[in-house]
Every structure is written in structure tokens, then in C-alpha cells.
Scaffold this motif. Structure first.
Motif, PDB file in Angstrom:
ATOM      1  N   ALA A 140     -13.177  12.039  23.360  1.00 55.55           N
ATOM      2  CA  ALA A 140     -12.947  11.860  21.885  1.00 55.55           C
ATOM      3  C   ALA A 140     -12.428  10.572  21.431  1.00 55.55           C
ATOM      4  N   GLN A 141     -12.152   9.918  22.303  1.00 51.83           N
ATOM      5  CA  GLN A 141     -11.311   8.569  21.784  1.00 51.83           C
ATOM      6  C   GLN A 141     -12.380   7.673  21.170  1.00 51.83           C
ATOM      7  N   HIS A 142     -12.496   7.571  19.884  1.00 53.82           N
ATOM      8  CA  HIS A 142     -13.399   6.607  19.259  1.00 53.82           C
ATOM      9  C   HIS A 142     -12.907   5.975  18.007  1.00 53.82           C
ATOM     10  N   PRO A 143     -13.613   5.155  17.425  1.00 54.05           N
ATOM     11  CA  PRO A 143     -13.050   4.543  16.194  1.00 54.05           C
ATOM     12  C   PRO A 143     -13.097   5.636  14.964  1.00 54.05           C
ATOM     13  N   TRP A 144     -12.047   5.726  14.238  1.00 57.47           N
ATOM     14  CA  TRP A 144     -12.099   6.586  13.048  1.00 57.47           C
ATOM     15  C   TRP A 144     -12.608   5.750  11.634  1.00 57.47           C
TER      16      TRP A 144
ATOM     17  N   GLU B  27     -22.379   7.873  10.261  1.00 56.80           N
ATOM     18  CA  GLU B  27     -21.979   7.567  11.544  1.00 56.80           C
ATOM     19  C   GLU B  27     -20.972   8.804  12.434  1.00 56.80           C
ATOM     20  N   ALA B  28     -20.405   9.358  11.354  1.00 60.42           N
ATOM     21  CA  ALA B  28     -19.415  10.572  11.716  1.00 60.42           C
ATOM     22  C   ALA B  28     -20.407  12.046  12.343  1.00 60.42           C
ATOM     23  N   VAL B  29     -21.382  11.902  11.641  1.00 60.54           N
ATOM     24  CA  VAL B  29     -22.296  13.118  11.973  1.00 60.54           C
ATOM     25  C   VAL B  29     -23.066  12.851  13.465  1.00 60.54           C
ATOM     26  N   ALA B  30     -23.447  11.569  13.725  1.00 59.88           N
ATOM     27  CA  ALA B  30     -23.847  11.096  14.993  1.00 59.88           C
ATOM     28  C   ALA B  30     -22.929  11.036  15.867  1.00 59.88           C
ATOM     29  N   LEU B  31     -21.805  10.919  15.628  1.00 58.36           N
ATOM     30  CA  LEU B  31     -20.558  11.133  16.699  1.00 58.36           C
ATOM     31  C   LEU B  31     -20.447  12.597  16.846  1.00 58.36           C
ATOM     32  N   GLN B  32     -20.554  13.340  15.926  1.00 59.26           N
ATOM     33  CA  GLN B  32     -20.395  14.767  16.063  1.00 59.26           C
ATOM     34  C   GLN B  32     -21.322  15.397  17.165  1.00 59.26           C
ATOM     35  N   LYS B  33     -22.839  14.880  16.991  1.00 59.49           N
ATOM     36  CA  LYS B  33     -23.635  15.318  17.976  1.00 59.49           C
ATOM     37  C   LYS B  33     -23.633  14.747  19.477  1.00 59.49           C
ATOM     38  N   ARG B  34     -22.905  13.608  19.496  1.00 59.67           N
ATOM     39  CA  ARG B  34     -22.649  13.124  20.921  1.00 59.67           C
ATOM     40  C   ARG B  34     -21.436  13.741  21.303  1.00 59.67           C
ATOM     41  N   LEU B  35     -20.632  14.046  20.798  1.00 56.86           N
ATOM     42  CA  LEU B  35     -19.337  14.536  21.148  1.00 56.86           C
ATOM     43  C   LEU B  35     -19.713  16.117  21.327  1.00 56.86           C
ATOM     44  N   ARG B  36     -20.360  16.667  20.951  1.00 58.21           N
ATOM     45  CA  ARG B  36     -20.886  18.228  21.196  1.00 58.21           C
ATOM     46  C   ARG B  36     -21.339  18.550  22.442  1.00 58.21           C
ATOM     47  N   GLU B  37     -21.918  17.185  23.330  1.00 54.91           N
ATOM     48  CA  GLU B  37     -22.422  17.224  24.463  1.00 54.91           C
ATOM     49  C   GLU B  37     -21.282  17.377  25.578  1.00 54.91           C
TER      50      GLU B  37
ATOM     51  N   PHE C  14     -12.510  14.460  10.918  1.00 55.33           N
ATOM     52  CA  PHE C  14     -12.614  12.901  10.579  1.00 55.33           C
ATOM     53  C   PHE C  14     -11.476  12.429   9.373  1.00 55.33           C
ATOM     54  N   ARG C  15     -11.161  13.557   8.680  1.00 53.25           N
ATOM     55  CA  ARG C  15      -9.999  13.290   7.759  1.00 53.25           C
ATOM     56  C   ARG C  15      -8.862  13.687   8.129  1.00 53.25           C
ATOM     57  N   GLU C  16      -8.780  14.822   9.025  1.00 51.65           N
ATOM     58  CA  GLU C  16      -7.436  15.336   9.480  1.00 51.65           C
ATOM     59  C   GLU C  16      -6.898  14.955  10.747  1.00 51.65           C
ATOM     60  N   LEU C  17      -7.943  14.798  11.710  1.00 52.77           N
ATOM     61  CA  LEU C  17      -7.406  14.486  13.151  1.00 52.77           C
ATOM     62  C   LEU C  17      -6.656  13.315  13.188  1.00 52.77           C
ATOM     63  N   PRO C  18      -6.886  12.230  12.422  1.00 55.40           N
ATOM     64  CA  PRO C  18      -5.989  11.035  12.680  1.00 55.40           C
ATOM     65  C   PRO C  18      -4.519  11.402  12.247  1.00 55.40           C
ATOM     66  N   VAL C  19      -4.425  12.484  11.200  1.00 56.18           N
ATOM     67  CA  VAL C  19      -3.056  12.842  11.166  1.00 56.18           C
ATOM     68  C   VAL C  19      -2.333  13.645  12.282  1.00 56.18           C
TER      69      VAL C  19
END
Length: 238
Positions: free
Chosen positions: A6-10, A16-26, A90-95
């Protein structure tokens, strides 16, 4: 050492966030590590206020047997992603990532006040956070994001599967007799049965697990102090 998946740009757009979620789901592993021994449970929470672009995050590590606090950490981080339903991570995890770096005692399981797989794309904050921190994780939410549970008995410990689009994505769990259930789903390195087991163990008296209760109190106190309560930061809860 290989970085967690899950190391990726924020600094991404909602699309783009939705596309990342679909990739990370795998990348999710929906079973606990073999022989998982849980001696420390942690809760993670975020506090925000209207008109303030800062997120106040906190984690509290508890002894899994006594549910007494062992360590805690807090961090205040500017919020850079808008509030978009389904994209909370994407809003809370950087915190929470800043909090995780300050946490001196690492948990065996991390409980998020939010969804795991009970999410439109099966990647709620508990899944995303579990991947980011590479820790077994559980989502325990106060409300449903997707899905419909069946009829639930009134007794403590009663459960009913949450189904969405023909798939079981979580479990409604009655942690206290006659009180509204919580909604449990696995995050990462976790299955539904183990997630429900630990939420019930962590909820001996109240609707919400002690992990969430401790983290919630911590972040609210930290926010009210303007994020300046450095003594709340690390190590022993005192």
C-alpha cells in the motif's frame, strides 16, 4: 526489505483513488497469519472539526487479556483529500501513518473505527490500513456502508451476515444485549470469524470495543488541546 503493497502517493484525485483501491484489493490476504498469537490489540481513530483542515489521529495499544492500555501515540496532520464516501482511507490514513511511526509498542491486531471488506470495492480503511502497516486488521463500524444484515437476535454475541451483491462482506455483531449492533469485517491478514471473535473479546461491557473507546477519547482530547499535548504522544499512557 520489500515495502508493503500500500506504499503509494497520496496526492491523487478521487478517480485515481478508486483505481488504486481496485488494485490494492488484489493484494489483500483474507486469512490470519498461521498460528496468530494476539497479546496486544490496538485501536485507531481520527478526530476532525468543521472549518479546520487538520486531522488529529491516535492509536492506543491494549493488553489483549486485560484490555488495559500499554502505549499510545498521536499526530496532527493537514488533511489534503476531500471527504468522499467510500474513499475515507485517502483522507485519514496519512494522519494514522504519522501516528504509526510514533507508536513504540506495535500491536498484533489493529482495529479501525470503520469498514474493512464491507465496502463498495471491498477495500475500506481497515483493509487499506492493514496493507499500509502490514498488520492484521479489523474493521468495526457503527453504521453500514453497503450490504444488508439478516435478522439479529437480541442477546450479546448474536451475529448475522452482511451480504452485498450476493457476497458475505461482514457481520452484524451484537456486543451488548438489546443494543444496536456493530458491523465487523476483516481488513488485511484477517478472516471474518477471527475478526468477530476479537471484537467480542474487546467489548465486554459496551457497544464499541475498548480499542475504539480508548482511541476515540485520546484523539478528542488531543484535538481539544489543539494538537499541542505532546505529553499524550508516545509510550506509557501514564
Amino acid at each position: 526489505m520489500e515495502s508493503p503493497p500500500a506504499q503509494h502517493p497520496w496526492n491523487v484525485t478521487p478517480t485515481e483513488a478508486v483505481a488504486l483501491q481496485k488494485r490494492l484489493r488484489e493484494q489483500l490476504i483474507l486469512q490470519p497469519p498461521p498460528g496468530l498469537m494476539v497479546t496486544r490489540l490496538a485501536g485507531a481513530d481520527i478526530s476532525t472539526e468543521k472549518g479546520n483542515d487538520t486531522g488529529y489521529g491516535g492509536m492506543v495499544v491494549l493488553d489483549a487479556e486485560t484490555l488495559l492500555p500499554l502505549a499510545r501515540a498521536v499526530a496532527a496532520v493537514p488533511l489534503s483529500f476531500p471527504y468522499v464516501p467510500g474513499l475515507l482511507s485517502f483522507r485519514e490514513l496519512p494522519v494514522l501513518a504519522a501516528v504509526w511511526e510514533r507508536l513504540t509498542v506495535r500491536p498484533d491486531v489493529l482495529v479501525f473505527d470503520g469498514q474493512g471488506t464491507a465496502h463498495p470495492r471491498r477495500l475500506g480503511i481497515a483493509c487499506h490500513g492493514g496493507l499500509l502497516f502490514d498488520v492484521p486488521s479489523i474493521g468495526c463500524a457503527k453504521s453500514l456502508l453497503v450490504g444488508t444484515p439478516g435478522r439479529l437476535a437480541e442477546r450479546r454475541g448474536a451475529t448475522s451476515p452482511i451480504t452485498h451483491k450476493g457476497e458475505v462482506v461482514g457481520m452484524a455483531v451484537r456486543t451488548r444485549q438489546g443494543v444496536s449492533p456493530v458491523f465487523v469485517s476483516p481488513g488485511h491478514r484477517m478472516d471474518l470469524e477471527t475478526a468477530v471473535e476479537w471484537v467480542l473479546k474487546a467489548s465486554p461491557r459496551y457497544r464499541e470495543p475498548e480499542t475504539t473507546r480508548h482511541a476515540h477519547r485520546l484523539v478528542n482530547a488531543f484535538r481539544r488541546a489543539g494538537g499541542e499535548a505532546a505529553e499524550l504522544g508516545e509510550g506509557s499512557p501514564g
